[in-house]
Design a protein around this motif. Sequence first.
Motif, PDB file in Angstrom:
ATOM      1  N   GLY A 292       0.759  -1.233   0.000  1.00 39.59           N
ATOM      2  CA  GLY A 292       0.000   0.000   0.000  1.00 39.59           C
ATOM      3  C   GLY A 292       0.793   1.289   0.000  1.00 39.59           C
ATOM      4  O   GLY A 292       0.268   2.329  -0.365  1.00 39.59           O
ATOM      5  N   ASN A 293       2.056   1.253   0.419  1.00 38.02           N
ATOM      6  CA  ASN A 293       2.839   2.481   0.541  1.00 38.02           C
ATOM      7  C   ASN A 293       3.632   2.704  -0.752  1.00 38.02           C
ATOM      8  O   ASN A 293       4.679   2.103  -0.990  1.00 38.02           O
ATOM      9  N   ARG A 294       3.134   3.614  -1.615  1.00 35.22           N
ATOM     10  CA  ARG A 294       3.779   3.836  -2.906  1.00 35.22           C
ATOM     11  C   ARG A 294       5.160   4.450  -2.752  1.00 35.22           C
ATOM     12  O   ARG A 294       6.057   4.168  -3.555  1.00 35.22           O
ATOM     13  N   ALA A 295       5.348   5.282  -1.746  1.00 39.01           N
ATOM     14  CA  ALA A 295       6.657   5.905  -1.548  1.00 39.01           C
ATOM     15  C   ALA A 295       7.712   4.843  -1.265  1.00 39.01           C
ATOM     16  O   ALA A 295       8.825   4.885  -1.803  1.00 39.01           O
ATOM     17  N   GLN A 296       7.380   3.873  -0.402  1.00 39.33           N
ATOM     18  CA  GLN A 296       8.324   2.794  -0.104  1.00 39.33           C
ATOM     19  C   GLN A 296       8.593   1.947  -1.340  1.00 39.33           C
ATOM     20  O   GLN A 296       9.734   1.555  -1.599  1.00 39.33           O
ATOM     21  N   LEU A 297       7.527   1.644  -2.076  1.00 38.86           N
ATOM     22  CA  LEU A 297       7.706   0.865  -3.304  1.00 38.86           C
ATOM     23  C   LEU A 297       8.635   1.582  -4.273  1.00 38.86           C
ATOM     24  O   LEU A 297       9.520   0.973  -4.869  1.00 38.86           O
ATOM     25  N   PHE A 298       8.422   2.895  -4.419  1.00 37.28           N
ATOM     26  CA  PHE A 298       9.225   3.661  -5.356  1.00 37.28           C
ATOM     27  C   PHE A 298      10.693   3.668  -4.940  1.00 37.28           C
ATOM     28  O   PHE A 298      11.588   3.499  -5.785  1.00 37.28           O
ATOM     29  N   GLU A 299      10.947   3.856  -3.656  1.00 42.37           N
ATOM     30  CA  GLU A 299      12.331   3.850  -3.166  1.00 42.37           C
ATOM     31  C   GLU A 299      12.952   2.462  -3.261  1.00 42.37           C
ATOM     32  O   GLU A 299      14.183   2.336  -3.314  1.00 42.37           O
ATOM     33  N   GLY A 300      12.123   1.434  -3.285  1.00 39.84           N
ATOM     34  CA  GLY A 300      12.630   0.062  -3.313  1.00 39.84           C
ATOM     35  C   GLY A 300      12.666  -0.569  -4.682  1.00 39.84           C
ATOM     36  O   GLY A 300      12.865  -1.787  -4.797  1.00 39.84           O
ATOM     37  N   VAL A 301      12.487   0.219  -5.733  1.00 34.98           N
ATOM     38  CA  VAL A 301      12.437  -0.326  -7.089  1.00 34.98           C
ATOM     39  C   VAL A 301      13.722  -1.085  -7.438  1.00 34.98           C
ATOM     40  O   VAL A 301      13.686  -2.192  -7.991  1.00 34.98           O
ATOM     41  N   ASP A 302      14.874  -0.506  -7.125  1.00 31.41           N
ATOM     42  CA  ASP A 302      16.142  -1.189  -7.444  1.00 31.41           C
ATOM     43  C   ASP A 302      16.247  -2.525  -6.716  1.00 31.41           C
ATOM     44  O   ASP A 302      16.710  -3.522  -7.288  1.00 31.41           O
ATOM     45  N   LEU A 303      15.800  -2.542  -5.457  1.00 28.09           N
ATOM     46  CA  LEU A 303      15.839  -3.781  -4.678  1.00 28.09           C
ATOM     47  C   LEU A 303      14.941  -4.843  -5.307  1.00 28.09           C
ATOM     48  O   LEU A 303      15.327  -6.019  -5.422  1.00 28.09           O
ATOM     49  N   ILE A 304      13.748  -4.429  -5.724  1.00 23.56           N
ATOM     50  CA  ILE A 304      12.815  -5.376  -6.342  1.00 23.56           C
ATOM     51  C   ILE A 304      13.407  -5.942  -7.630  1.00 23.56           C
ATOM     52  O   ILE A 304      13.324  -7.151  -7.898  1.00 23.56           O
ATOM     53  N   LEU A 305      14.039  -5.081  -8.422  1.00 26.18           N
ATOM     54  CA  LEU A 305      14.621  -5.537  -9.684  1.00 26.18           C
ATOM     55  C   LEU A 305      15.814  -6.454  -9.459  1.00 26.18           C
ATOM     56  O   LEU A 305      16.008  -7.425 -10.200  1.00 26.18           O
ATOM     57  N   ARG A 306      16.619  -6.157  -8.441  1.00 24.37           N
ATOM     58  CA  ARG A 306      17.738  -7.060  -8.137  1.00 24.37           C
ATOM     59  C   ARG A 306      17.212  -8.426  -7.724  1.00 24.37           C
ATOM     60  O   ARG A 306      17.753  -9.465  -8.126  1.00 24.37           O
TER      61      ARG A 306
END
Length: 551
Positions: A292-306
């Motif tokens: 639900g937290n878009r800000a956290q998702l956005f900051e974590g994009v690199d982590l998700i892709l790795r």
Amino acid sequence: MISRADSIGVFQLESSGMRDVLRKMRPDRFEDIIALVALYRPGPMANIPSYIARKHGDEIVDTMHPRLEPVLKETFGIMIYQEQVQQAAQVLAGYTLGGADLLRRAMGKKIKAEMDAQRDTFVKGCVSNDVSASQASAIFENIAAFAGYGFNKSHAAAYALVAYQTAYMKANFPVEFLAASMCYDMGNTDKLNVFRQELLAQGIDLLPPDVNKSGRDFLVEYQSDGALAIRYALAAIKNVGASAMGALVAERAEHGPFRDLGDFATRIDSRAVNKRILENLVRSGALDVLYGNRAQLFEGVDLILRHAAVAAEERSSDQTNLFGSEEEGGEVQITLPKCHEWSTLDRLQNEFEAIGFYLSSHPLDAYGPVLERVGVIESGTVAAIVEARSDPGRVNLAGIVGASRIRTNPRGNKYAFVQMSDRSGVYEVTVFSEVLAEARHLLDSAEALLIRADVKVEESGVRLIAGRIQNLDEVVANAANGLKIYLKDVSPVSTLARVLSEHARGRGRVTVVVQSSSKEVDIGLPDAYQIDARIRSAVKSLPGVVDVRDI
């Protein structure tokens, strides 16, 4: 439906100018649509008011000669089609079909020698059919004036048939028709926004993008109450690409919905989904169903892709996950960076960047009824004002700048065409040099603006000319007395105090209303605050805040 000018998405009939003509004409037969398709072009357009007046009995029908009555009856005495030129030459002057076509071509080319020869032939033919030479010459001039831009009726009829077929689909299957239309214009953000406004007008919900429910294209979806809605297409999100979204939907179809963020990261194709794609999926809200937290998702994009890249390697090498911790059942948890959620305005602005318009709500929603207090109307009501008043005068409009095009006139003065959006849609304002010089910094900002605009009715439609541009917050601050904030309990008080402290040193009063099962407690705060869209937005987004109202 066509007579109401409810023709957005209807072939040939959906432009604002065409819809204005439909309202006035009120077509009630197929022949009216054929005529309108032929008339609505430069040149023939001058005959539209006369066609409408004759259709409704406000102007006498003149066919120029009794023998032309069968030829011109369908079009109320107005020569619209090339075929009518040929028929008139046949019935009045005895032309053969081939000869009549030569006459039509000569009139279209306007070559004097050919025209003089045809005039002699036409007048002689008319005289032999008991038409006076003077009347024949006058009819020839009338026909010649039209023939240069006459439209082929068979062509117009084919267009009109497709217009009628698309109108039938819209009238009887509006949700499916609009979903298909949006698929057709998926790459055109401006057109998608027009369809979005049409859905609002029709009372049809446009559901937000969702990685577990959206298709690559726009889909028709049943809601819990049985009503049909349209689910926003993943491929219509900016800079994501149809092929990548097609692969994502295919993965979901084969292995089921994504259970959570870890499952999503494990299953996406890291070669197809890059950083920009994932960022725009987050901005659009397509991943809200997973986290639900878009800000956290956005900051974590690199982590998700790795994680996605490592998961792809693991599928072939069967190694242990390096970036998440496996829990019971093989599920993977991804720990995202800690950060505050985006404010409502920041959330909407990011959504706008990903989609191209405000989908879930509009930044002006934060102002509430205070807009009426400063005399603001919605852009969607301007057309009604123009119809109701002979001189529409000046109106107050609010909006967010979407784009602006600055031009220079031959005298070296700059002017601009500024695209604005409000809760009823997108509109354009023309800003001339003097106002542009004063307000250039406002147009370059992302702030809400108040536009005092003169409404001008021109041949091409309604034009809005800016007379003054102001920061909406500054205007509203002088009109709003304060805020009343409703809390479901005392839990948000400390967070609310922090938000309010960031907007201190204003003139607005704030009352906090704490609700309980038996009563409401009103607490008037001693300090005064700067009441603007940001404080409304920030307060509304706090968990535990039930409502925010202007006082």
